[in-house]
Design an enzyme around this catalytic site. Structure first.
Site, PDB file in Angstrom:
ATOM      1  CG  PHE A  11     -94.735  20.135 -32.745  1.00  0.00           C
ATOM      2  CD1 PHE A  11     -94.781  18.841 -33.263  1.00  0.00           C
ATOM      3  CD2 PHE A  11     -94.481  21.191 -33.625  1.00  0.00           C
ATOM      4  CE1 PHE A  11     -94.571  18.601 -34.622  1.00  0.00           C
ATOM      5  CE2 PHE A  11     -94.276  20.960 -34.977  1.00  0.00           C
ATOM      6  CZ  PHE A  11     -94.312  19.674 -35.476  1.00  0.00           C
ATOM      7  CB  ILE A  12     -89.973  21.125 -32.201  1.00  0.00           C
ATOM      8  CG1 ILE A  12     -90.844  21.760 -33.287  1.00  0.00           C
ATOM      9  CG2 ILE A  12     -88.583  20.797 -32.763  1.00  0.00           C
ATOM     10  CD1 ILE A  12     -90.354  23.117 -33.778  1.00  0.00           C
ATOM     11  CB  THR A 136     -89.218  31.317 -35.606  1.00  0.00           C
ATOM     12  OG1 THR A 136     -90.145  31.420 -36.674  1.00  0.00           O
ATOM     13  CG2 THR A 136     -89.185  32.654 -34.879  1.00  0.00           C
ATOM     14  CG  ASP A 137     -89.731  31.106 -40.938  1.00  0.00           C
ATOM     15  OD1 ASP A 137     -90.445  31.273 -39.925  1.00  0.00           O
ATOM     16  OD2 ASP A 137     -90.139  30.486 -41.954  1.00  0.00           O
ATOM     17  CD  GLU A 138     -93.880  33.336 -37.190  1.00  0.00           C
ATOM     18  OE1 GLU A 138     -94.320  34.330 -36.601  1.00  0.00           O
ATOM     19  OE2 GLU A 138     -94.494  32.267 -37.266  1.00  0.00           O
ATOM     20  CE1 TYR A 162     -92.835  32.118 -31.143  1.00  0.00           C
ATOM     21  CE2 TYR A 162     -93.053  32.669 -33.473  1.00  0.00           C
ATOM     22  CZ  TYR A 162     -92.547  31.855 -32.470  1.00  0.00           C
ATOM     23  OH  TYR A 162     -91.742  30.784 -32.795  1.00  0.00           O
ATOM     24  CB  SER A 165     -90.917  37.429 -27.701  1.00  0.00           C
ATOM     25  OG  SER A 165     -91.406  36.267 -28.330  1.00  0.00           O
ATOM     26  CE  LYS A 166     -88.217  31.503 -30.811  1.00  0.00           C
ATOM     27  NZ  LYS A 166     -87.881  30.429 -29.805  1.00  0.00           N
ATOM     28  N   PRO A 217    -111.291  26.678 -40.475  1.00  0.00           N
ATOM     29  CG  PRO A 217    -110.503  27.418 -38.386  1.00  0.00           C
ATOM     30  CD  PRO A 217    -110.907  26.180 -39.141  1.00  0.00           C
ATOM     31  N   PRO A 294    -104.566  39.735 -37.340  1.00  0.00           N
ATOM     32  CG  PRO A 294    -105.229  40.828 -35.377  1.00  0.00           C
ATOM     33  CD  PRO A 294    -105.140  39.467 -36.009  1.00  0.00           C
ATOM     34  CG  HIS A 296    -101.961  36.443 -41.766  1.00  0.00           C
ATOM     35  ND1 HIS A 296    -103.068  35.774 -42.223  1.00  0.00           N
ATOM     36  CD2 HIS A 296    -100.988  35.511 -41.647  1.00  0.00           C
ATOM     37  CE1 HIS A 296    -102.784  34.494 -42.367  1.00  0.00           C
ATOM     38  NE2 HIS A 296    -101.512  34.322 -42.021  1.00  0.00           N
TER      39      HIS A 296
HETATM   40  P1  NAD Z   1     -94.662  24.174 -28.291  1.00  0.00           P
HETATM   41  O1  NAD Z   1     -95.499  25.344 -27.915  1.00  0.00           O
HETATM   42  O2  NAD Z   1     -95.303  22.956 -28.857  1.00  0.00           O
HETATM   43  O3  NAD Z   1     -93.812  23.692 -27.021  1.00  0.00           O
HETATM   44  C1  NAD Z   1     -93.185  24.588 -26.155  1.00  0.00           C
HETATM   45  C2  NAD Z   1     -92.783  23.817 -24.903  1.00  0.00           C
HETATM   46  O4  NAD Z   1     -92.094  24.720 -24.020  1.00  0.00           O
HETATM   47  C3  NAD Z   1     -93.975  23.263 -24.108  1.00  0.00           C
HETATM   48  O5  NAD Z   1     -93.726  21.918 -23.744  1.00  0.00           O
HETATM   49  C4  NAD Z   1     -94.043  24.163 -22.872  1.00  0.00           C
HETATM   50  O6  NAD Z   1     -94.553  23.505 -21.737  1.00  0.00           O
HETATM   51  C5  NAD Z   1     -92.584  24.544 -22.701  1.00  0.00           C
HETATM   52  N1  NAD Z   1     -92.392  25.814 -21.967  1.00  0.00           N
HETATM   53  C6  NAD Z   1     -93.040  26.984 -22.176  1.00  0.00           C
HETATM   54  N2  NAD Z   1     -92.584  27.917 -21.324  1.00  0.00           N
HETATM   55  C7  NAD Z   1     -91.596  27.328 -20.592  1.00  0.00           C
HETATM   56  C8  NAD Z   1     -90.727  27.782 -19.564  1.00  0.00           C
HETATM   57  N3  NAD Z   1     -90.783  29.048 -19.103  1.00  0.00           N
HETATM   58  N4  NAD Z   1     -89.827  26.926 -19.043  1.00  0.00           N
HETATM   59  C9  NAD Z   1     -89.767  25.630 -19.471  1.00  0.00           C
HETATM   60  N5  NAD Z   1     -90.578  25.150 -20.431  1.00  0.00           N
HETATM   61  C10 NAD Z   1     -91.476  25.985 -20.991  1.00  0.00           C
HETATM   62  O7  NAD Z   1     -93.559  24.751 -29.279  1.00  0.00           O
HETATM   63  P2  NAD Z   1     -92.865  24.072 -30.542  1.00  0.00           P
HETATM   64  O8  NAD Z   1     -93.722  24.276 -31.716  1.00  0.00           O
HETATM   65  O9  NAD Z   1     -92.418  22.723 -30.176  1.00  0.00           O
HETATM   66  O10 NAD Z   1     -91.592  25.032 -30.726  1.00  0.00           O
HETATM   67  C11 NAD Z   1     -90.382  24.750 -30.058  1.00  0.00           C
HETATM   68  C12 NAD Z   1     -89.407  25.882 -30.352  1.00  0.00           C
HETATM   69  O11 NAD Z   1     -89.202  25.986 -31.754  1.00  0.00           O
HETATM   70  C13 NAD Z   1     -89.906  27.249 -29.892  1.00  0.00           C
HETATM   71  O12 NAD Z   1     -88.802  27.972 -29.392  1.00  0.00           O
HETATM   72  C14 NAD Z   1     -90.432  27.899 -31.161  1.00  0.00           C
HETATM   73  O13 NAD Z   1     -90.326  29.299 -31.099  1.00  0.00           O
HETATM   74  C15 NAD Z   1     -89.496  27.310 -32.190  1.00  0.00           C
HETATM   75  N6  NAD Z   1     -90.064  27.196 -33.541  1.00  0.00           N
HETATM   76  C16 NAD Z   1     -91.196  26.468 -33.768  1.00  0.00           C
HETATM   77  C17 NAD Z   1     -91.694  26.336 -35.051  1.00  0.00           C
HETATM   78  C18 NAD Z   1     -92.922  25.535 -35.361  1.00  0.00           C
HETATM   79  O14 NAD Z   1     -93.354  25.508 -36.512  1.00  0.00           O
HETATM   80  N7  NAD Z   1     -93.526  24.856 -34.404  1.00  0.00           N
HETATM   81  C19 NAD Z   1     -91.048  26.975 -36.109  1.00  0.00           C
HETATM   82  C20 NAD Z   1     -89.931  27.753 -35.838  1.00  0.00           C
HETATM   83  C21 NAD Z   1     -89.425  27.828 -34.564  1.00  0.00           C
HETATM   84  O1  TDX Z   2    -107.008  28.394 -37.851  1.00  0.00           O
HETATM   85  C1  TDX Z   2    -106.052  28.834 -38.531  1.00  0.00           C
HETATM   86  N1  TDX Z   2    -106.287  29.273 -39.803  1.00  0.00           N
HETATM   87  C2  TDX Z   2    -105.306  29.793 -40.597  1.00  0.00           C
HETATM   88  O2  TDX Z   2    -105.567  30.191 -41.740  1.00  0.00           O
HETATM   89  C3  TDX Z   2    -104.719  28.889 -38.018  1.00  0.00           C
HETATM   90  C4  TDX Z   2    -104.402  28.418 -36.622  1.00  0.00           C
HETATM   91  C5  TDX Z   2    -103.742  29.403 -38.848  1.00  0.00           C
HETATM   92  N2  TDX Z   2    -104.022  29.857 -40.090  1.00  0.00           N
HETATM   93  C6  TDX Z   2    -102.939  30.391 -40.937  1.00  0.00           C
HETATM   94  C7  TDX Z   2    -102.033  31.412 -40.289  1.00  0.00           C
HETATM   95  C8  TDX Z   2    -100.697  31.141 -40.957  1.00  0.00           C
HETATM   96  O3  TDX Z   2    -100.620  31.842 -42.190  1.00  0.00           O
HETATM   97  O4  TDX Z   2    -102.096  29.263 -41.232  1.00  0.00           O
HETATM   98  C9  TDX Z   2    -100.713  29.647 -41.242  1.00  0.00           C
HETATM   99  C10 TDX Z   2     -99.991  28.828 -40.205  1.00  0.00           C
HETATM  100  O5  TDX Z   2    -100.445  29.266 -38.932  1.00  0.00           O
HETATM  101  P1  TDX Z   2     -99.872  28.641 -37.567  1.00  0.00           P
HETATM  102  O6  TDX Z   2     -99.986  27.166 -37.641  1.00  0.00           O
HETATM  103  O7  TDX Z   2    -100.478  29.377 -36.430  1.00  0.00           O
HETATM  104  O8  TDX Z   2     -98.311  28.970 -37.715  1.00  0.00           O
HETATM  105  P2  TDX Z   2     -97.519  30.355 -37.911  1.00  0.00           P
HETATM  106  O9  TDX Z   2     -98.284  31.504 -37.415  1.00  0.00           O
HETATM  107  O10 TDX Z   2     -97.050  30.391 -39.345  1.00  0.00           O
HETATM  108  O11 TDX Z   2     -96.265  30.100 -36.931  1.00  0.00           O
HETATM  109  C11 TDX Z   2     -95.642  28.798 -36.857  1.00  0.00           C
HETATM  110  O12 TDX Z   2     -94.446  28.767 -37.594  1.00  0.00           O
HETATM  111  C12 TDX Z   2     -93.385  29.558 -37.119  1.00  0.00           C
HETATM  112  C13 TDX Z   2     -95.353  28.421 -35.397  1.00  0.00           C
HETATM  113  O13 TDX Z   2     -96.561  28.453 -34.655  1.00  0.00           O
HETATM  114  C14 TDX Z   2     -94.307  29.332 -34.800  1.00  0.00           C
HETATM  115  O14 TDX Z   2     -93.978  28.906 -33.483  1.00  0.00           O
HETATM  116  C15 TDX Z   2     -93.088  29.281 -35.660  1.00  0.00           C
HETATM  117  O15 TDX Z   2     -92.105  30.168 -35.195  1.00  0.00           O
END
Ligand code: NAD
Ligand code: TDX
Length: 354
Positions: A11-12, A136-138, A162, A165-166, A217, A294, A296
């Protein structure tokens, strides 16, 4: 800069590759996208860039100790932007091991490869090298309603496998700067949203379920709060930090848009009611409160004043403007969504027919 982006088919990552090639400007010479193509990686996200001379896709693992050093050398990489990760909290609760493998061991191996790559360079090329780690902020844990937002000084308190691990990876990056002098940059951002968001995450899941008339959901009572950051604003921040951030530092990136989950879902329903009205009841009638996640986390909020003060960054999108763009993007890309929901995107890359 010659840039190795990892996880560029996610995604990002796919938004970032597009931003670097189309918007970042002259500083970008070429991009190598290293992605393992797990379930979350979709090459279709970047298929329109395939024939560009300044873009190369390589399918592979950040933990591959033969491939990664070779790519760094062959492409004379100046900047690594590490986004590859297992990223979904719910999956980390069901099965934590892949998160350790990629997010921790994978990052460690990438750091090792970068350290040796820099050691073989000299002069300006050595000084130019940067390792940027996207986190991530998590890692900071969870806030109560009236607590101040996370700053870069907030102690780590990860609550899910998750997040743990980050946090582990962030510590490794810190250690590689402190011990080996690697020019690292770490960014900790809040929840992103926008185009190409994989529909296991809240916002795209709600949009697609609503359009298909399926339940929406909401975990627990929907009062959990996230600080939503539009992915385009995030990409701009990442490039600013990569080019102008101070090595060894961490920078928080937030969206200045705290909302409860129920607010987010209701806003999406309203936007869909305006754009694709359902016969009979509106989309909100599909909302279902389901069993809570769990452990949350209750609230995330990110203080990005350091990034603002040092590099002048602030988000340009409000939650309302960003959500409108996002809902419109999904409505215009229903084929992309369908390929994911019926698994075609995975079949296509394995070379099999549906
Ligand atoms: P995503 O799950 O959409 O994409 C992850 C990508 O990494 C995928 O294309 C996958 O194929 C690739 N990948 C996974 N394992 C791999 C490996 N071993 N080697 C090479 N490629 C691999 O994730 P995202 O939401 O785009 O997040 C990108 C980064 O930003 C992550 O590090 C995530 O922790 C961080 N992040 C995401 C969010 C968010 O809201 N999406 C917020 C904070 C931080
Ligand atoms: O079906 C759902 N219903 C629901 O209530 C899902 C999938 C999520 N949720 C809630 C859980 C969270 O409070 O919505 C909020 C957002 O959930 P996610 O989209 O799964 O994101 P979150 O768990 O907050 O984590 C995301 O932001 C930080 C990214 O997936 C992480 O990669 C990033 O680090």
């Amino acid at each position: 800069m010659k840039i190795l982006v990892t996880g560029g088919c996610g995604f990002i990552g796919s938004n970032l590759v597009r931003y670097l090639l189309e918007e970042a400007g002259e500083g970008v010479e070429k991009i190598v996208n290293l992605d393992l193509l797990t379930y979350a990686g979709n090459p279709a996200n970047l298929s329109d860039l395939e024939n560009r001379d300044d873009y190369t896709f390589v399918q592979g693992d950040i933990g591959d100790t033969e491939l990664v050093p070779r790519l760094l050398k062959e492409h004379e990489v100046d900047l690594v932007m590490n986004l590859a990760a297992e990223s979904h909290v719910d999956r980390s609760i069901d099965s934590p091991e892949p998160f350790i493998q990629t997010n921790v061991t994978g990052t460690l191996r990438l750091l090792e490869a970068a350290r040796h790559h820099v050691a073989e360079r000299s002069g300006e090329a050595k000084d130019r090298f940067r390792f940027q780690h996207i986190s991530t902020d998590e890692v900071y844990g969870s806030l109560d309603r009236d607590e101040p937002a996370f700053t870069e000084k907030t102690p780590f308190a990860p609550n899910s496998p998750y997040a743990a691990s980050k946090a582990s990876a962030d510590f490794l990056v810190r250690a590689y700067h402190h011990t080996f002098g690697l020019a690292t940059l770490t960014t900790n951002c809040s929840n992103n949203y926008g185009s190409f968001h994989f529909p296991e995450k809240l916002i795209p899941l709600i949009i697609l379920n609503a359009l298909e008339g399926r339940p929406l959901p909401i975990y627990g009572d929907g009062s959990n709060i996230r600080d939503w950051l539009y992915v385009g604003d995030h990409c701009r921040a990442l490039w600013l930090v990569a080019t102008r951030g101070r090595p060894g530092e961490t920078y928080n990136i937030g969206g200045d848009s705290e909302r409860t989950n129920i607010d987010i879902v209701r806003t999406i329903c309203r936007l869909l009611d305006e754009r694709r009205p359902r016969p009979g009841k509106g989309y909100e009638s599909l909302i279902e409160f389901v069993k809570d996640r769990p452990g949350h986390d209750q609230r995330y909020a990110v203080d990005f004043s350091k990034l603002n003060a040092e590099l002048g960054w602030s988000p340009t999108q409000t939650l309302e403007s960003g959500l409108e763009k996002t809902v419109d993007w999904y409505l215009e890309h229903l084929d992309w969504c369908r390929d994911i929901t019926n698994n075609n995107y995975q079949r296509q890359r394995l070379g099999t027919t549906p």
